[in-house]
Design an enzyme around this catalytic site. Sequence first.
Site, PDB file in Angstrom:
ATOM      1  N   GLU A  49       3.151  17.327   0.298  1.00 52.62           N
ATOM      2  CA  GLU A  49       3.071  17.354  -1.162  1.00 52.62           C
ATOM      3  C   GLU A  49       3.687  18.645  -1.699  1.00 52.62           C
ATOM      4  O   GLU A  49       3.707  19.679  -1.016  1.00 52.62           O
ATOM      5  CB  GLU A  49       1.590  17.269  -1.574  1.00 52.62           C
ATOM      6  N   ASN A 195      -1.185   7.339  -7.201  1.00 53.21           N
ATOM      7  CA  ASN A 195      -2.097   8.027  -6.284  1.00 53.21           C
ATOM      8  C   ASN A 195      -3.412   8.297  -7.003  1.00 53.21           C
ATOM      9  O   ASN A 195      -3.416   8.781  -8.140  1.00 53.21           O
ATOM     10  CB  ASN A 195      -1.476   9.364  -5.862  1.00 53.21           C
ATOM     11  N   GLU A 196      -4.496   7.992  -6.358  1.00 52.96           N
ATOM     12  CA  GLU A 196      -5.829   8.265  -6.910  1.00 52.96           C
ATOM     13  C   GLU A 196      -5.870   7.904  -8.402  1.00 52.96           C
ATOM     14  O   GLU A 196      -6.152   8.739  -9.261  1.00 52.96           O
ATOM     15  CB  GLU A 196      -6.243   9.721  -6.641  1.00 52.96           C
ATOM     16  N   TYR A 262     -11.905  12.835   2.716  1.00 53.41           N
ATOM     17  CA  TYR A 262     -11.806  14.175   3.299  1.00 53.41           C
ATOM     18  C   TYR A 262     -13.140  14.569   3.913  1.00 53.41           C
ATOM     19  O   TYR A 262     -14.201  14.270   3.352  1.00 53.41           O
ATOM     20  CB  TYR A 262     -11.420  15.195   2.223  1.00 53.41           C
ATOM     21  N   GLU A 318      -4.728   9.579   2.955  1.00 54.07           N
ATOM     22  CA  GLU A 318      -5.137  10.997   2.927  1.00 54.07           C
ATOM     23  C   GLU A 318      -6.440  11.131   3.702  1.00 54.07           C
ATOM     24  O   GLU A 318      -7.430  10.462   3.368  1.00 54.07           O
ATOM     25  CB  GLU A 318      -5.321  11.513   1.489  1.00 54.07           C
ATOM     26  N   GLN A 367      -2.438  18.031   5.390  1.00 54.33           N
ATOM     27  CA  GLN A 367      -1.058  17.684   5.157  1.00 54.33           C
ATOM     28  C   GLN A 367      -0.201  18.242   6.297  1.00 54.33           C
ATOM     29  O   GLN A 367      -0.726  18.835   7.230  1.00 54.33           O
ATOM     30  CB  GLN A 367      -0.621  18.227   3.806  1.00 54.33           C
TER      31      GLN A 367
HETATM   32  O1  AHR Z   1      -4.231  16.532  -0.531  1.00 57.24           O
HETATM   33  C1  AHR Z   1      -4.619  17.241  -1.652  1.00 57.24           C
HETATM   34  C2  AHR Z   1      -5.016  16.345  -2.816  1.00 57.24           C
HETATM   35  O2  AHR Z   1      -6.172  15.625  -2.481  1.00 57.24           O
HETATM   36  C3  AHR Z   1      -4.031  15.273  -3.203  1.00 57.24           C
HETATM   37  O3  AHR Z   1      -3.048  15.750  -4.043  1.00 57.24           O
HETATM   38  C4  AHR Z   1      -4.892  14.280  -3.899  1.00 57.24           C
HETATM   39  O4  AHR Z   1      -4.387  12.978  -3.804  1.00 57.24           O
HETATM   40  C5  AHR Z   1      -6.243  14.443  -3.236  1.00 57.24           C
HETATM   41  O5  AHR Z   1      -7.258  14.534  -4.145  1.00 57.24           O
END
Ligand code: AHR
Length: 514
Positions: A49, A195-196, A262, A318, A367
């Site tokens: 990103e 995205n999201e 995450y 992600e 990432q």
């Molecule tokens: O990976 C960092 C961020 O986490 C991304 O930009 C977003 O899609 C997510 O919230």
Amino acid sequence: MIRVLTRLLLGSALALANAPAAMAQEAATLHGESTGPTIDRRIFSQFAEHLGYGIYGGIWVGTDSKIPNIKGYRKDVVEALRALHVPLVRWPGGCFADEYHWRDGIGPRAKRPVKINTHWGGVTEPNTFGTHEFMDFAELIGAEAYISGNVGSSPAGEMEEWVQYITAPEGTLAQERARNGRKAPWKLPYFGIGNELWGCGGNMKADYAADVTRRYATFVKPAFGTKIQKIASGANGPDAHWTEVMMREAGKLIDGIGLHYYTLPGDWKAKGSATDFNETDYARTMAKTWKMEELLTKHAAVMDKYDPAKRVNLAVDEWGIWTDVEPGTNPGFLYQQNSLRDALLAGVNINLFIRHADRVRMTNIAQMVNVLQAMILTRDAQMVLTPTYHVFDMYRPFQDATSLPLDLPKIWYGRDEWVVPALHGAAARGKDGAVHVALVNVDPDKAQHLEIALSGVQASAVSGRVLTAARVQDVNDFADGVRVKPVAFNGAALRDGKLVVDLPAKALVVLELR
Ligand code: AHR
């Protein structure tokens, strides 16, 4: 959220209480006679990103840089990524994607507009890394391209034209592309519909997001005779309602749906240090990463209702550990160190993805370079390969291999209320004909002696590599050097039709049976 957590904890505590009984009943077996689904190599994909030093400094230094580069791309990073056989890269975000306008990133670099990266640190975005730079980078490292479109702040027609600019063999946009240095169309096999969308992509509700997805999916058209897999913006962790609505309303128009999860050692306010953590923090982190199993099962079950043939891919686009940033660094740059803990955590997740390979056909760790759970860290001209890099390297034989069922004993590891299976594994018959077995022992203190019955596997030799270190906190650093890297493993043998493994504590082992 609290209810979910309580259920998880209670379930874990019960499981720990039942552990000895479970251990006595369960045998370890590798079933070579029954094959599972193919492990799509895209399970081992990456995410890059426009964030901090993820692109600028990490991948792109420009042609005038003193740092050795290939047409502006860091030579050391390109070589390390090529060696990893990265199957696919997702770009340009993330949250950045829904504010990115592709025309800002084409044409002479000096003339491109300088914008503000409003999501990540409010720094200037020079747009010197744009469509050509990304597509050429993907080609350079031998990866496929997955572009996340801007649904939040651009019209569908802008996305339609972007796809045409990249893929059209002729026409005005193809001519413009040629004038900008690329005559032949690129291949664009994957396109993300935002995205999201539930958050930074537009704060949409599920029904509205599904309608918008239908509309944008209609206009994302590949060049004649080619195919683009369209990936809908997926759920935030456990939000099965999102998956349900998206599948019900837009399922026929998409080829995949994302899922973002995450692992936070703490919470969003205080995520926890990447290197300074105690054993309770460690156990909590591992228990929270293991939640991926529950998420995959839950979202896959929803998808099965609408797509029993499993045509639509559950793309975990992600995932990874998200800690506090390194002290003294820009909080908007998400720069964190990477320890043996993170490598083991990656192994746990990869094994889960492999076990769900019938539905999970792409994942993108967040990432690639210098951001979150990165493969690579750079500082000026220096580069280090993180422990997580080595995990992806060790799992290379699993790319496009055929999965084989592997039963492991349920042995539990925990601290306080945080409990997780100590052993995680996956097995596959590789394209090279060999059988590959990956084993992770997350217990930081206790080694495990395993005797895995080999059913339908003929092998006369076993070899492999192990990734471990003195402490789960150990990292590879610019100043302190490399503490975590794979070495030859001599703790495995073939005996009486069994694979006998002395699996060290806090270790990841990948074996090859021939
Ligand atoms: O990976 C960092 C961020 O986490 C991304 O930009 C977003 O899609 C997510 O919230």
